[in-house]
Each structure stands twice: as C-alpha cells, then as structure tokens.
Design a protein around this motif. Structure first.
Motif, mmCIF file in Angstrom:
data_model
loop_
_atom_site.group_PDB
_atom_site.id
_atom_site.type_symbol
_atom_site.label_atom_id
_atom_site.label_comp_id
_atom_site.label_asym_id
_atom_site.label_seq_id
_atom_site.Cartn_x
_atom_site.Cartn_y
_atom_site.Cartn_z
ATOM 1 N N THR A 13 -32.621 -2.974 26.577
ATOM 2 C CA THR A 13 -31.905 -2.217 27.607
ATOM 3 C C THR A 13 -31.508 -0.892 26.960
ATOM 4 O OG1 THR A 13 -29.685 -3.003 27.019
ATOM 5 C CG2 THR A 13 -30.994 -4.405 28.512
ATOM 6 N N VAL A 14 -30.815 -0.045 27.712
ATOM 7 C CA VAL A 14 -30.374 1.209 27.116
ATOM 8 C C VAL A 14 -29.280 0.967 26.083
ATOM 9 C CG1 VAL A 14 -31.001 2.586 29.123
ATOM 10 C CG2 VAL A 14 -28.686 1.622 28.949
ATOM 11 N N PHE A 15 -28.693 -0.237 26.092
ATOM 12 C CA PHE A 15 -27.579 -0.540 25.196
ATOM 13 C C PHE A 15 -27.995 -1.323 23.954
ATOM 14 C CE2 PHE A 15 -25.874 -0.587 29.608
ATOM 15 C CZ PHE A 15 -25.157 0.605 29.546
ATOM 16 N N GLU A 16 -29.016 -2.159 24.056
ATOM 17 C CA GLU A 16 -29.408 -2.960 22.901
ATOM 18 C C GLU A 16 -30.862 -3.397 23.013
ATOM 19 O OE1 GLU A 16 -27.087 -6.535 22.640
ATOM 20 O OE2 GLU A 16 -28.196 -7.533 24.245
ATOM 21 N N LYS A 17 -31.402 -3.788 21.854
ATOM 22 C CA LYS A 17 -32.754 -4.323 21.777
ATOM 23 C C LYS A 17 -32.700 -5.676 21.074
ATOM 24 C CE LYS A 17 -34.651 0.371 21.214
ATOM 25 N NZ LYS A 17 -35.359 0.514 22.485
ATOM 26 N N ASN B 167 -15.355 3.173 24.062
ATOM 27 C CA ASN B 167 -14.712 2.191 24.961
ATOM 28 C C ASN B 167 -15.085 2.408 26.425
ATOM 29 O OD1 ASN B 167 -13.183 0.876 22.842
ATOM 30 N ND2 ASN B 167 -11.860 2.692 22.833
ATOM 31 N N LEU B 168 -16.363 2.711 26.666
ATOM 32 C CA LEU B 168 -16.840 2.896 28.032
ATOM 33 C C LEU B 168 -17.371 1.582 28.585
ATOM 34 C CD1 LEU B 168 -18.775 6.274 27.615
ATOM 35 C CD2 LEU B 168 -16.482 5.935 28.582
ATOM 36 N N ASP B 169 -17.197 1.388 29.854
ATOM 37 C CA ASP B 169 -17.730 0.208 30.544
ATOM 38 C C ASP B 169 -18.797 0.685 31.521
ATOM 39 O OD1 ASP B 169 -18.221 -2.263 31.594
ATOM 40 O OD2 ASP B 169 -16.379 -2.370 32.785
ATOM 41 N N LEU B 170 -20.046 0.730 31.062
ATOM 42 C CA LEU B 170 -21.143 1.260 31.864
ATOM 43 C C LEU B 170 -22.075 0.135 32.290
ATOM 44 C CD1 LEU B 170 -22.082 4.461 29.813
ATOM 45 C CD2 LEU B 170 -20.290 4.167 31.548
ATOM 46 N N ALA B 171 -22.667 0.290 33.463
ATOM 47 C CA ALA B 171 -23.584 -0.732 33.977
ATOM 48 C C ALA B 171 -25.007 -0.518 33.484
ATOM 49 C CB ALA B 171 -23.552 -0.747 35.512
ATOM 50 N N ASP B 172 -25.494 0.726 33.555
ATOM 51 C CA ASP B 172 -26.894 0.964 33.192
ATOM 52 C C ASP B 172 -27.132 2.297 32.494
ATOM 53 O OD1 ASP B 172 -26.555 2.745 35.257
ATOM 54 O OD2 ASP B 172 -27.835 1.660 36.679
ATOM 55 N N GLY B 173 -26.072 3.038 32.185
ATOM 56 C CA GLY B 173 -26.226 4.292 31.467
ATOM 57 C C GLY B 173 -26.507 5.503 32.328
ATOM 58 N N THR B 174 -26.573 5.320 33.643
ATOM 59 C CA THR B 174 -26.818 6.463 34.536
ATOM 60 C C THR B 174 -25.516 7.096 35.028
ATOM 61 O OG1 THR B 174 -26.924 5.034 36.492
ATOM 62 C CG2 THR B 174 -28.995 5.454 35.314
ATOM 63 N N GLU B 175 -24.379 6.539 34.655
ATOM 64 C CA GLU B 175 -23.093 7.009 35.149
ATOM 65 C C GLU B 175 -22.721 8.369 34.557
ATOM 66 O OE1 GLU B 175 -22.961 2.471 34.924
ATOM 67 O OE2 GLU B 175 -23.723 4.125 33.715
ATOM 68 N N SER B 176 -21.786 9.044 35.244
ATOM 69 C CA SER B 176 -21.274 10.342 34.792
ATOM 70 C C SER B 176 -19.774 10.243 34.533
ATOM 71 C CB SER B 176 -21.535 11.417 35.858
ATOM 72 O OG SER B 176 -22.928 11.569 36.088
ATOM 73 N N ASP C 52 -29.673 -8.447 4.759
ATOM 74 C CA ASP C 52 -28.965 -7.385 5.466
ATOM 75 C C ASP C 52 -30.016 -6.367 5.888
ATOM 76 O OD1 ASP C 52 -26.486 -8.508 5.196
ATOM 77 O OD2 ASP C 52 -25.887 -7.305 3.474
ATOM 78 N N VAL C 53 -30.065 -6.029 7.178
ATOM 79 C CA VAL C 53 -31.124 -5.175 7.702
ATOM 80 C C VAL C 53 -30.530 -4.023 8.497
ATOM 81 C CG1 VAL C 53 -32.931 -6.940 7.780
ATOM 82 C CG2 VAL C 53 -31.321 -6.759 9.682
ATOM 83 N N THR C 54 -31.269 -2.905 8.525
ATOM 84 C CA THR C 54 -30.926 -1.783 9.393
ATOM 85 C C THR C 54 -32.162 -1.407 10.202
ATOM 86 O OG1 THR C 54 -31.475 -0.124 7.719
ATOM 87 C CG2 THR C 54 -29.191 -0.888 7.796
ATOM 88 N N PHE C 55 -31.921 -0.743 11.326
ATOM 89 C CA PHE C 55 -33.002 -0.375 12.242
ATOM 90 C C PHE C 55 -32.848 1.083 12.639
ATOM 91 C CE2 PHE C 55 -32.298 -4.882 12.591
ATOM 92 C CZ PHE C 55 -33.575 -5.427 12.701
ATOM 93 N N ASP C 56 -33.986 1.725 12.989
ATOM 94 C CA ASP C 56 -33.919 3.093 13.491
ATOM 95 C C ASP C 56 -33.637 3.073 14.987
ATOM 96 O OD1 ASP C 56 -36.315 2.539 14.825
ATOM 97 O OD2 ASP C 56 -37.561 3.592 13.358
ATOM 98 N N SER C 57 -33.576 4.252 15.586
ATOM 99 C CA SER C 57 -33.199 4.343 16.999
ATOM 100 C C SER C 57 -34.212 3.701 17.925
ATOM 101 C CB SER C 57 -33.001 5.812 17.385
ATOM 102 O OG SER C 57 -34.194 6.550 17.176
ATOM 103 N N SER C 58 -35.445 3.471 17.451
ATOM 104 C CA SER C 58 -36.470 2.823 18.270
ATOM 105 C C SER C 58 -36.494 1.312 18.096
ATOM 106 C CB SER C 58 -37.850 3.395 17.923
ATOM 107 O OG SER C 58 -37.901 4.783 18.203
ATOM 108 N N GLY C 59 -35.616 0.783 17.250
ATOM 109 C CA GLY C 59 -35.590 -0.652 17.009
ATOM 110 C C GLY C 59 -36.538 -1.114 15.927
ATOM 111 N N PRO D 261 -28.540 3.518 19.544
ATOM 112 C CA PRO D 261 -27.519 4.546 19.255
ATOM 113 C C PRO D 261 -26.629 4.832 20.472
ATOM 114 C CG PRO D 261 -29.603 5.169 18.271
ATOM 115 C CD PRO D 261 -29.885 3.948 19.102
ATOM 116 N N PHE D 262 -27.220 4.818 21.675
ATOM 117 C CA PHE D 262 -26.411 5.034 22.880
ATOM 118 C C PHE D 262 -25.434 3.877 23.066
ATOM 119 C CE2 PHE D 262 -25.851 4.601 27.572
ATOM 120 C CZ PHE D 262 -25.165 5.786 27.795
ATOM 121 N N GLY D 263 -25.898 2.639 22.836
ATOM 122 C CA GLY D 263 -25.012 1.491 22.959
ATOM 123 C C GLY D 263 -23.851 1.557 21.980
#
Length: 359
Positions: free
Chosen positions: A185-189, A250-259, A59-66, A241-243
């Motif tokens: 990506t901005v959502f996962e590593k 429950n957001l459906d974002l393409a690349d994280g640049t949305e408002s 079982d592993v955990t990661f920081d925000s930088s992966g 963390p952003f992902g």
C-alpha cells in the motif's frame, strides 16, 4: 511581479533496522562424510544424510522501493539432525570398525557490521556461522585383541568451535540473499527475504590424529566433509517512507490522497518535506520576460518524484508539462533533487501548473 515564499524545512526520521527471523525450510539437506584416507580399505568412509532446521536472526534495512539494502546476522540457531554411521575395513590383516555419531549440533550466525549488499552481493568476510552446541564423536574398535588398533574415542567438536569452520553457509559466492515485494500500500510493503546457501564444508582435518596404540609414528588423519544446501526465508512488514512520515506526524489517513486544512495534498507536502500544517508551497513567480514558476526543493533532497501538469485555462484538462518547459531538465523533480526547479508555460504568457505526487 516577484513573489517569494519562505518556509521551514521539517526533518524526516531515518528508516530503522528491522529484526527479521529467517526460518530454515525443510528442503535444507546435506550429506556428512567421515573418512580416514590412509587406511587401506575402504577409502570412501562413512556417510550420513542430515537435515537442517531452526532459524537465522537478522537486522535488515530496505530502500524506498522495498528492496533489501543491508543485512546483519545477529544470532539464531541452525540445528543439524542427529546422525550415526559406520564403516569397517582391514588394516594389515586386522579388522576394524569406525562409528561416527553427531548429536545436538547447532550453529549460530554473527556479523562484524551491517552489510550494505552492494549489487545484491554479500561481503562474506563480514559474516560467520559458528558451532555453539553438540558433539561429533568417532569411536573405533578392532576384533583383533593382539593388535590394539585405534583404541580411543575422539570428540571432533569442542566448546570453542575449532572443528566446524566459521564459513559454514558463507562459502565465497555460493550464498544468495534476495527480496521480493509480496503486496503493498502507500503506507507499507510486505516483503519476503530468501536466504540460499550451498554448504561446502571440508574436507576438514580435525586437530586430532588417530594413533595406533603403542606406535606413535603410525598416525592417521581424520577427514570430515559436509555438503548440501541451506534455505531459509521470512516475511516482514516494511513501512514506506511516506508511511513513516505519516506516523511521525501522527496523521490518520485512509489512502494517502487526503489534503491538509489548507488544501495541500499530504503526498506533496511529504515529497517537499514541508511541515504538515504548511499553508503554501515554496514558490517564486517571475513575470518578465515570460512568466516563470520556480519551486524550492528541500536541502536534503526531494523525498519522492513530483509530476508537473499544465492547463491553459482550467477548463482544458491538465496534461503533462512538455519537456522544453522544464527549465532545469526533466529530471529536476526526481527523488533526491535539491536546489530549485523552474518551469515556463507552453503558451508563453499565461497558464496554470499543477504539482502532484503519485505514491
């Protein structure tokens, strides 16, 4: 003029531990040596080359930088290839032959608690590998019927693992756990975790001395050694963390640049840990003696660094706000910052500030 905006602070779900299977690689090799040093000849004993296979569950955990931040070993099965070897010699004129056979040997891992990997190093006292299957049998015989020498068969491994020590693969500082980000990506590593251990078992003296038949005072201690390397690796998808925040909302974002519908970038809302549908930022503006903008920060700390840019008139391109205009220091908007952060305008009396987040 003073404008105070009050907002509610949303909570962010903690990053959970992830289950990762580390697969043992085919370059995991070792040499087994079995000997009885008190015999006159030979002294080197029997040797056999073995390979390891199987997997190590964690079982592993990661920081925000992966980067890998903690690990707990939870099982798996590291198998040793079957082996047979023998050696012959002479004991006061009597010939003998010893054979060592290992079959269906496997070990499993366990941890007493998650290891926070301070400085990237394992706390070896928390982890163990223990025998969970198989046997190592030594069989001995002599060609001299008048001297009943070494007549018994000895099983070195038992159901409680008394023979194979629990520090297998966790020998002092010879075990390394490393991680590297393969892609992101901005959502996962996608992260690869590598386990590298120097196997250094023995010499172990099993609790089964060999006795010359009919002469209980003539006993001989058996020695077992296992030296080699064990390598294993695995890859895993780790949400940023952003992902995680995007999924929790429950957001459906393409690349994280949305408002959001109010025009506030979701990345900025995330950094400030605001409700996803917020319509304004937690800003306080004072005009005397010079205009000052103060940004309220979340109680639990910023979830990401925030950048501040300045333009005197919205026609001139935005550029990074000069350091002297960070009234609480240039690190006041770093990840984890709390309280408030205040800013002045380079021109003194007017201007425009833009807050942004680069994921």
């Amino acid at each position: 003029m003073k404008l105070l905006l009050t907002i509610l602070i949303a909570s962010l779900s903690p990053l959970p531990a992830l289950t990762l299977s580390l697969v043992v690689s085919n370059d995991s090799l070792a040499t087994v040596t079995y000997s009885i040093p008190s015999l006159t000849t030979p002294s080197s004993g029997a040797q056999a080359n073995i390979t390891y296979s199987g997997n190590i569950l964690t079982d592993v955990t990661f920081d925000s930088s992966g980067n890998l931040s903690s690990i707990e070993f939870t099982g798996g099965n590291v198998a040793t290839s079957n082996f047979t070897s023998n050696f012959s010699g002479d004991y006061f004129g009597s010939n003998y032959t010893f054979t060592i056979d290992g079959s269906n040997i496997s070990r499993t891992s366990a941890s007493s608690s998650p290891d926070p990997l301070n400085g990237g190093n394992l706390n070896h006292s928390l982890h163990s590998f223990s025998f969970n299957n198989g046997v190592i049998i030594t069989d001995n015989s002599t060609s001299d019927p008048s001297f009943a020498f070494f007549t018994q068969q000895t099983i070195l491994t038992t159901h409680n693992g008394a023979f194979i020590p629990s520090d297998f693969a966790f020998n002092q500082t010879q075990t390394n756990i490393t991680s590297s980000v393969l892609s992101s990506t901005v959502f996962e590593k996608i992260v690869q975790v590598d386990f590298e251990a120097a196997i250094n078992v023995g010499p172990v003296i099993p609790p089964y001395p060999i006795e010359v038949a009919g002469a209980s005072s003539l006993i001989h201690l058996q020695f077992y050694q296992e030296f080699g390397t064990l390598n294993a690796s695995g890859t895993i998808n780790v949400e940023t963390p952003f992902g995680t925040w995007v999924g929790d909302n429950n957001l459906d974002l393409a690349d994280g640049t949305e408002s959001n519908p109010a025009g506030i970038p979701y990345a900025l809302i995330f950094a400030l840990n605001l409700p996803v549908n917020t319509t304004c930022l937690p800003l306080t503006i004072t005009s005397h003696p010079d205009p000052t903008v103060t940004l309220g920060l979340p109680t639990g700390g910023l979830l990401h660094n925030i950048d501040v840019e300045y333009s005197p008139d919205l026609i001139t391109a935005f550029t990074p706000l000069p350091n002297p205009n960070f009234l609480n220091g240039t690190n006041s908007l770093n990840e984890g910052s709390t309280g408030t952060a205040s800013f002045s305008f380079p021109s003194g009396t007017k201007g425009f500030l833009r807050f942004s987040v680069s994921l």
